[in-house]
Design a protein around this motif. Structure first.
Motif, mmCIF file in Angstrom:
data_model
loop_
_atom_site.group_PDB
_atom_site.id
_atom_site.type_symbol
_atom_site.label_atom_id
_atom_site.label_comp_id
_atom_site.label_asym_id
_atom_site.label_seq_id
_atom_site.Cartn_x
_atom_site.Cartn_y
_atom_site.Cartn_z
ATOM 1 N N THR A 198 0.827 -1.209 0.000
ATOM 2 C CA THR A 198 0.000 0.000 0.000
ATOM 3 C C THR A 198 0.858 1.255 0.000
ATOM 4 O O THR A 198 0.610 2.206 -0.752
ATOM 5 C CB THR A 198 -0.937 0.003 1.219
ATOM 6 N N LEU A 199 1.889 1.264 0.838
ATOM 7 C CA LEU A 199 2.765 2.430 0.924
ATOM 8 C C LEU A 199 3.521 2.651 -0.381
ATOM 9 O O LEU A 199 3.699 3.796 -0.817
ATOM 10 C CB LEU A 199 3.742 2.252 2.086
ATOM 11 N N GLN A 200 3.960 1.572 -1.021
ATOM 12 C CA GLN A 200 4.657 1.717 -2.300
ATOM 13 C C GLN A 200 3.740 2.293 -3.363
ATOM 14 O O GLN A 200 4.179 3.080 -4.216
ATOM 15 C CB GLN A 200 5.203 0.356 -2.753
ATOM 16 N N GLN A 201 2.468 1.918 -3.328
ATOM 17 C CA GLN A 201 1.529 2.356 -4.356
ATOM 18 C C GLN A 201 0.985 3.759 -4.108
ATOM 19 O O GLN A 201 0.686 4.486 -5.073
ATOM 20 C CB GLN A 201 0.362 1.364 -4.440
ATOM 21 N N GLU A 202 0.876 4.155 -2.831
ATOM 22 C CA GLU A 202 0.113 5.362 -2.528
ATOM 23 C C GLU A 202 0.877 6.473 -1.805
ATOM 24 O O GLU A 202 0.397 7.606 -1.768
ATOM 25 C CB GLU A 202 -1.119 4.994 -1.689
ATOM 26 N N LEU A 203 2.035 6.178 -1.217
ATOM 27 C CA LEU A 203 2.759 7.193 -0.457
ATOM 28 C C LEU A 203 3.947 7.701 -1.266
ATOM 29 O O LEU A 203 4.855 6.935 -1.609
ATOM 30 C CB LEU A 203 3.241 6.632 0.877
ATOM 31 N N SER A 204 3.942 8.982 -1.554
ATOM 32 C CA SER A 204 5.008 9.595 -2.349
ATOM 33 C C SER A 204 6.368 9.413 -1.665
ATOM 34 O O SER A 204 6.516 9.713 -0.480
ATOM 35 C CB SER A 204 4.710 11.075 -2.546
ATOM 36 N N GLY A 205 7.338 8.942 -2.424
ATOM 37 C CA GLY A 205 8.699 8.798 -1.913
ATOM 38 C C GLY A 205 9.001 7.442 -1.298
ATOM 39 O O GLY A 205 10.165 7.126 -1.042
ATOM 40 N N TYR A 206 7.966 6.637 -1.076
ATOM 41 C CA TYR A 206 8.198 5.356 -0.402
ATOM 42 C C TYR A 206 8.925 4.374 -1.316
ATOM 43 O O TYR A 206 9.762 3.591 -0.845
ATOM 44 C CB TYR A 206 6.874 4.752 0.076
ATOM 45 N N ASP A 207 8.627 4.407 -2.597
ATOM 46 C CA ASP A 207 9.290 3.497 -3.524
ATOM 47 C C ASP A 207 10.795 3.753 -3.546
ATOM 48 O O ASP A 207 11.600 2.813 -3.580
ATOM 49 C CB ASP A 207 8.698 3.663 -4.925
ATOM 50 N N THR A 208 11.175 5.025 -3.513
ATOM 51 C CA THR A 208 12.602 5.363 -3.444
ATOM 52 C C THR A 208 13.212 4.880 -2.141
ATOM 53 O O THR A 208 14.335 4.368 -2.108
ATOM 54 C CB THR A 208 12.788 6.887 -3.577
ATOM 55 N N TYR A 209 12.463 5.023 -1.068
ATOM 56 C CA TYR A 209 12.916 4.566 0.257
ATOM 57 C C TYR A 209 13.191 3.069 0.270
ATOM 58 O O TYR A 209 14.151 2.598 0.885
ATOM 59 C CB TYR A 209 11.855 4.940 1.292
ATOM 60 N N THR A 210 12.362 2.273 -0.441
ATOM 61 C CA THR A 210 12.554 0.827 -0.456
ATOM 62 C C THR A 210 13.861 0.431 -1.135
ATOM 63 O O THR A 210 14.388 -0.651 -0.866
ATOM 64 C CB THR A 210 11.396 0.113 -1.189
ATOM 65 N N ARG A 211 14.391 1.290 -1.971
ATOM 66 C CA ARG A 211 15.673 0.992 -2.605
ATOM 67 C C ARG A 211 16.838 1.328 -1.681
ATOM 68 O O ARG A 211 17.945 0.810 -1.860
ATOM 69 C CB ARG A 211 15.793 1.745 -3.934
ATOM 70 N N LYS A 212 16.587 2.184 -0.693
ATOM 71 C CA LYS A 212 17.612 2.497 0.305
ATOM 72 C C LYS A 212 17.598 1.485 1.451
ATOM 73 O O LYS A 212 18.641 1.036 1.912
ATOM 74 C CB LYS A 212 17.377 3.904 0.868
ATOM 75 N N VAL A 213 16.390 1.171 1.926
ATOM 76 C CA VAL A 213 16.210 0.187 3.001
ATOM 77 C C VAL A 213 15.486 -1.002 2.385
ATOM 78 O O VAL A 213 14.281 -0.962 2.155
ATOM 79 C CB VAL A 213 15.397 0.788 4.176
ATOM 80 N N ARG A 214 16.200 -2.066 2.116
ATOM 81 C CA ARG A 214 15.693 -3.155 1.283
ATOM 82 C C ARG A 214 14.743 -4.097 2.021
ATOM 83 O O ARG A 214 13.875 -4.711 1.407
ATOM 84 C CB ARG A 214 16.869 -3.964 0.732
ATOM 85 N N TYR A 215 14.897 -4.221 3.341
ATOM 86 C CA TYR A 215 14.182 -5.277 4.044
ATOM 87 C C TYR A 215 13.024 -4.754 4.868
ATOM 88 O O TYR A 215 13.094 -3.704 5.502
ATOM 89 C CB TYR A 215 15.168 -6.050 4.940
ATOM 90 N N ARG A 216 11.922 -5.528 4.846
ATOM 91 C CA ARG A 216 10.695 -5.144 5.555
ATOM 92 C C ARG A 216 10.805 -5.417 7.053
ATOM 93 O O ARG A 216 10.565 -4.538 7.873
ATOM 94 C CB ARG A 216 9.514 -5.907 4.981
ATOM 95 N N LEU A 217 11.145 -6.666 7.397
ATOM 96 C CA LEU A 217 11.115 -7.086 8.810
ATOM 97 C C LEU A 217 12.473 -7.511 9.350
ATOM 98 O O LEU A 217 12.848 -7.132 10.455
ATOM 99 C CB LEU A 217 10.140 -8.264 8.995
ATOM 100 N N ILE A 218 13.186 -8.339 8.571
ATOM 101 C CA ILE A 218 14.411 -8.956 9.072
ATOM 102 C C ILE A 218 15.561 -8.640 8.130
ATOM 103 O O ILE A 218 15.538 -9.060 6.960
ATOM 104 C CB ILE A 218 14.244 -10.486 9.191
ATOM 105 N N PRO A 219 16.572 -7.906 8.606
ATOM 106 C CA PRO A 219 17.707 -7.578 7.735
ATOM 107 C C PRO A 219 18.366 -8.831 7.154
ATOM 108 O O PRO A 219 18.614 -9.807 7.862
ATOM 109 C CB PRO A 219 18.665 -6.849 8.684
ATOM 110 N N GLY A 220 18.589 -8.803 5.859
ATOM 111 C CA GLY A 220 19.221 -9.919 5.186
ATOM 112 C C GLY A 220 18.300 -11.048 4.787
ATOM 113 O O GLY A 220 18.706 -11.971 4.074
ATOM 114 N N LEU A 221 17.033 -10.983 5.223
ATOM 115 C CA LEU A 221 16.090 -12.076 4.937
ATOM 116 C C LEU A 221 14.864 -11.603 4.179
ATOM 117 O O LEU A 221 14.566 -12.080 3.081
ATOM 118 C CB LEU A 221 15.679 -12.771 6.245
ATOM 119 N N TRP A 222 14.096 -10.659 4.768
ATOM 120 C CA TRP A 222 12.841 -10.221 4.130
ATOM 121 C C TRP A 222 12.434 -8.835 4.604
ATOM 122 O O TRP A 222 12.426 -8.569 5.779
ATOM 123 C CB TRP A 222 11.715 -11.212 4.464
#
Length: 222
Positions: A198-222
């Motif tokens: 939802t955040l990737q689709q609707e929040l401005s700047g979040y898609d760019t943020y996901t390229r800086k911080v790759r993981y959702r919950l667990i670093p190195g895993l997911w």
């Protein structure tokens, strides 16, 4: 809102009484120790958060406009599965279904302390840390990249997963309690995935943020 808080407090008291009732005795040390940890953590974190982020604390008990319908659907099974953790643990203790070594209690306590620290840190730096998932257009919703959000995209969920859901069976001394804990974990993972999408689709700047911080919950895993 005061009525809701009073009712929530009443439900908490009933749950505590009910859990001890299932154990069948009031001298359940691990149960009292968990209550002590819960009270101590609130004494430490709540006044700090009221000073650091008072507007957020005022809004934490509200359902904001635009809350995603799927979020309510996910929360419906999460609540019962989470509450089932102490209930199953209590029944386990009463009937002796499993035996957990006491040395695992400090492990659970350390995980819980990490939960308190991480969740408090997350709420302190994120003024949009509401209870439900929505794009807060009424509050100029922005991407937060500081603090724990520089490590994972959903640090509050990470803290809840490891420091609360998975730590509680250790604190209560029940292997069987991991069954509802796993179900609650599944609900949390689903919610994380849906919220992140939802955040990737609707929040401005979040898609760019996901390229800086790759993981959702667990670093190195997911």
């Amino acid at each position: 809102m005061k009525i809701i808080k009073v009712l929530a407090g009443g439900v908490t008291v009933l749950v505590v009484i009910g859990v001890f009732g299932l154990v069948g005795r009031w001298d359940w040390g691990r149960g009292w120790a968990l209550i002590g940890l819960l009270i101590t953590s609130r004494i430490i974190s709540v006044p700090y958060l009221w000073r650091k982020n008072p507007e957020l604390m005022k809004r934490r008990g509200q359902f904001g406009e635009g809350t995603k319908p799927w979020d309510i659907v996910v929360l419906v099974p999460f609540g019962p599965t989470f509450l089932a953790i102490p209930i199953v643990a209590a029944l386990d203790i009463r009937y002796g279904w499993s035996a957990m070594s006491l040395w695992l209690w400090p492990v659970g306590a350390v995980l819980y302390a990490g939960f308190v620290g991480m969740i408090t840190w997350s709420m302190a730096v994120n003024p949009f840390f509401e209870k439900t998932v929505r794009i807060q257009r009424d509050r100029n919703h922005q991407v937060i990249e500081s603090g724990p959000y520089g490590i994972v995209r959903h640090p509050g969920y990470t803290a809840t997963l490891f420091g609360l859901i998975l730590a509680m069976p250790l604190l209560l001394g029940s292997w069987w309690a991991f069954i509802p804990a796993m179900l609650a974990t599944l609900c949390l993972i689903v919610r994380t995935a849906l919220e992140d999408r939802t955040l990737q689709q609707e929040l401005s700047g979040y898609d760019t943020y996901t390229r800086k911080v790759r993981y959702r919950l667990i670093p190195g895993l997911w």
